[in-house]
Design a protein around this motif. Sequence first.
Motif, PDB file in Angstrom:
ATOM      1  N   LEU A 179      19.501  -3.624  61.501  1.00 60.03           N
ATOM      2  CA  LEU A 179      18.155  -3.264  61.924  1.00 60.03           C
ATOM      3  C   LEU A 179      18.150  -1.875  62.532  1.00 60.03           C
ATOM      4  N   ARG A 180      17.098  -1.160  62.266  1.00 65.23           N
ATOM      5  CA  ARG A 180      16.928   0.171  62.830  1.00 65.23           C
ATOM      6  C   ARG A 180      15.850   0.105  63.898  1.00 65.23           C
ATOM      7  N   GLN A 181      16.221   0.421  65.120  1.00 68.46           N
ATOM      8  CA  GLN A 181      15.297   0.381  66.235  1.00 68.46           C
ATOM      9  C   GLN A 181      15.146   1.777  66.806  1.00 68.46           C
ATOM     10  N   ALA A 182      13.911   2.233  66.811  1.00 72.66           N
ATOM     11  CA  ALA A 182      13.634   3.569  67.310  1.00 72.66           C
ATOM     12  C   ALA A 182      13.468   3.544  68.821  1.00 72.66           C
ATOM     13  N   ALA A 183      13.624   4.677  69.420  1.00 69.29           N
ATOM     14  CA  ALA A 183      13.439   4.797  70.868  1.00 69.29           C
ATOM     15  C   ALA A 183      11.961   4.614  71.206  1.00 69.29           C
ATOM     16  N   PRO A 184      11.662   3.988  72.347  1.00 67.47           N
ATOM     17  CA  PRO A 184      10.252   3.774  72.701  1.00 67.47           C
ATOM     18  C   PRO A 184       9.538   5.097  72.945  1.00 67.47           C
ATOM     19  N   ILE A 185       8.310   5.167  72.485  1.00 68.48           N
ATOM     20  CA  ILE A 185       7.505   6.360  72.694  1.00 68.48           C
ATOM     21  C   ILE A 185       6.861   6.300  74.072  1.00 68.48           C
ATOM     22  N   ASP A 186       6.092   7.327  74.400  1.00 67.11           N
ATOM     23  CA  ASP A 186       5.485   7.393  75.725  1.00 67.11           C
ATOM     24  C   ASP A 186       4.539   6.229  75.974  1.00 67.11           C
ATOM     25  N   ARG A 187       3.779   5.840  74.960  1.00 62.71           N
ATOM     26  CA  ARG A 187       2.842   4.725  75.122  1.00 62.71           C
ATOM     27  C   ARG A 187       3.586   3.431  75.396  1.00 62.71           C
ATOM     28  N   ASP A 188       4.726   3.246  74.711  1.00 59.98           N
ATOM     29  CA  ASP A 188       5.524   2.042  74.947  1.00 59.98           C
ATOM     30  C   ASP A 188       6.084   2.029  76.369  1.00 59.98           C
ATOM     31  N   GLN A 189       6.583   3.150  76.811  1.00 58.20           N
ATOM     32  CA  GLN A 189       7.137   3.214  78.156  1.00 58.20           C
ATOM     33  C   GLN A 189       6.064   2.972  79.208  1.00 58.20           C
ATOM     34  N   LYS A 190       4.870   3.483  78.983  1.00 60.66           N
ATOM     35  CA  LYS A 190       3.772   3.252  79.921  1.00 60.66           C
ATOM     36  C   LYS A 190       3.389   1.786  79.947  1.00 60.66           C
ATOM     37  N   ALA A 191       3.325   1.155  78.770  1.00 63.32           N
ATOM     38  CA  ALA A 191       2.987  -0.271  78.714  1.00 63.32           C
ATOM     39  C   ALA A 191       4.058  -1.119  79.389  1.00 63.32           C
ATOM     40  N   VAL A 192       5.329  -0.732  79.217  1.00 66.43           N
ATOM     41  CA  VAL A 192       6.406  -1.474  79.866  1.00 66.43           C
ATOM     42  C   VAL A 192       6.323  -1.336  81.381  1.00 66.43           C
ATOM     43  N   ALA A 193       6.014  -0.140  81.863  1.00 62.35           N
ATOM     44  CA  ALA A 193       5.891   0.066  83.306  1.00 62.35           C
ATOM     45  C   ALA A 193       4.740  -0.753  83.889  1.00 62.35           C
ATOM     46  N   GLU A 194       3.621  -0.804  83.175  1.00 66.71           N
ATOM     47  CA  GLU A 194       2.487  -1.600  83.649  1.00 66.71           C
ATOM     48  C   GLU A 194       2.813  -3.086  83.620  1.00 66.71           C
ATOM     49  N   ALA A 195       3.521  -3.532  82.579  1.00 69.08           N
ATOM     50  CA  ALA A 195       3.909  -4.940  82.504  1.00 69.08           C
ATOM     51  C   ALA A 195       4.877  -5.299  83.624  1.00 69.08           C
ATOM     52  N   ALA A 196       5.792  -4.387  83.945  1.00 64.93           N
ATOM     53  CA  ALA A 196       6.737  -4.638  85.033  1.00 64.93           C
ATOM     54  C   ALA A 196       6.015  -4.736  86.376  1.00 64.93           C
ATOM     55  N   LYS A 197       4.992  -3.920  86.566  1.00 64.02           N
ATOM     56  CA  LYS A 197       4.225  -3.971  87.814  1.00 64.02           C
ATOM     57  C   LYS A 197       3.491  -5.302  87.936  1.00 64.02           C
ATOM     58  N   ARG A 198       2.851  -5.737  86.840  1.00 57.74           N
ATOM     59  CA  ARG A 198       2.154  -7.027  86.884  1.00 57.74           C
ATOM     60  C   ARG A 198       3.131  -8.180  87.072  1.00 57.74           C
ATOM     61  N   TYR A 199       4.317  -8.059  86.493  1.00 53.87           N
ATOM     62  CA  TYR A 199       5.326  -9.106  86.650  1.00 53.87           C
ATOM     63  C   TYR A 199       5.771  -9.230  88.102  1.00 53.87           C
ATOM     64  N   GLN A 200       5.941  -8.106  88.766  1.00 50.37           N
ATOM     65  CA  GLN A 200       6.353  -8.137  90.163  1.00 50.37           C
ATOM     66  C   GLN A 200       5.265  -8.722  91.061  1.00 50.37           C
TER      67      GLN A 200
END
Length: 311
Positions: free
Chosen positions: A56-77
């Motif tokens: 499988l080829r997995q690309a590095a997350p783009i800025d939008r992905d990183q922003k969504a991950v940061a928001e998800a981490a905040k809601r998770y906490q």
Amino acid sequence: MWTFFNYSSILTNMQKVRFAKSLDTSLEGSLMPLDNEEPSKTAVVAPTPKRAPTPLRQAAPIDRDQKAVAEAAKRYQERTPAFEYQISSRDGGVMGLAPLHLDAAGHLLRELDVFGTSSVDFSRHSIGRIAAVMKDRREDIPSQINLNAGVAAVAGIAPRNETEAMLATQMVGTHEVAMEMLTRAKMATDPGQIERYGTLATKLLRTYTAQIEALAKVRRGGEQNVTVKHVHVYEGGQAIVGNVTTGKAGGHFDNGTQAHALTGTAALALSDGGSMLRQDQGRDAVPVAGGEWEGPVPDARRRPRQRRAKG
């Protein structure tokens, strides 16, 4: 504390295992008799090599992905940590439960809070009901994943008392069986089975919706609030502030002693000051039917009736 796994190495190891299994499978049945030998004597024929699965080829997350991950981490906490058990024993069809940490008293307090009760017997009985409905048909005891999934659903509903806890437990069971019926309907090939399972799933899903409405009704105390967003009252008009109740069924509205016709300045509330409908002077007048005459229009106010004496 976040823990990141090296998914690339995990995928590589999985692919190696699958490739080894594919080679073992290709070796089976490769022993065949030669033309000039007896059937009992066999020789190994080299298997045809198979291509390894494409990694499988997995690309590095783009800025939008990183922003969504940061928001998800905040809601998770911000969310409450999940309340979970670990199954300690499965002896003789009896399920033993244990907390995931050493604070047994704190774990028990969270258990009581999840089911909205102060009775340990009630909470344990509810857990038994959830375990019975979350286990697979071939299992005597549910898996730890299924049990904690059912408990998490009850915790998400957040019952405030035993009544809401019982309703939440019913909702978990209804949803689980409904999804099972949907799965059977999807996997069935016989039209009769598809219809039977689909009908059961439809009834269960309607029951689940009714349970949600019942829970909302219980939480608001049986009252129904109607919010009016915009009220327009013109100059000279009248508005009703308060509760308006309807009378008997069939669309009948009892306005009490309110007059049918408005009087005074209220009668001109909807008027822009212009003249009312009148005869057009530029055209011929509309002929008046025979036996009719001009006169004032009677008021629409009700006339008081004299009640007749009985007898």
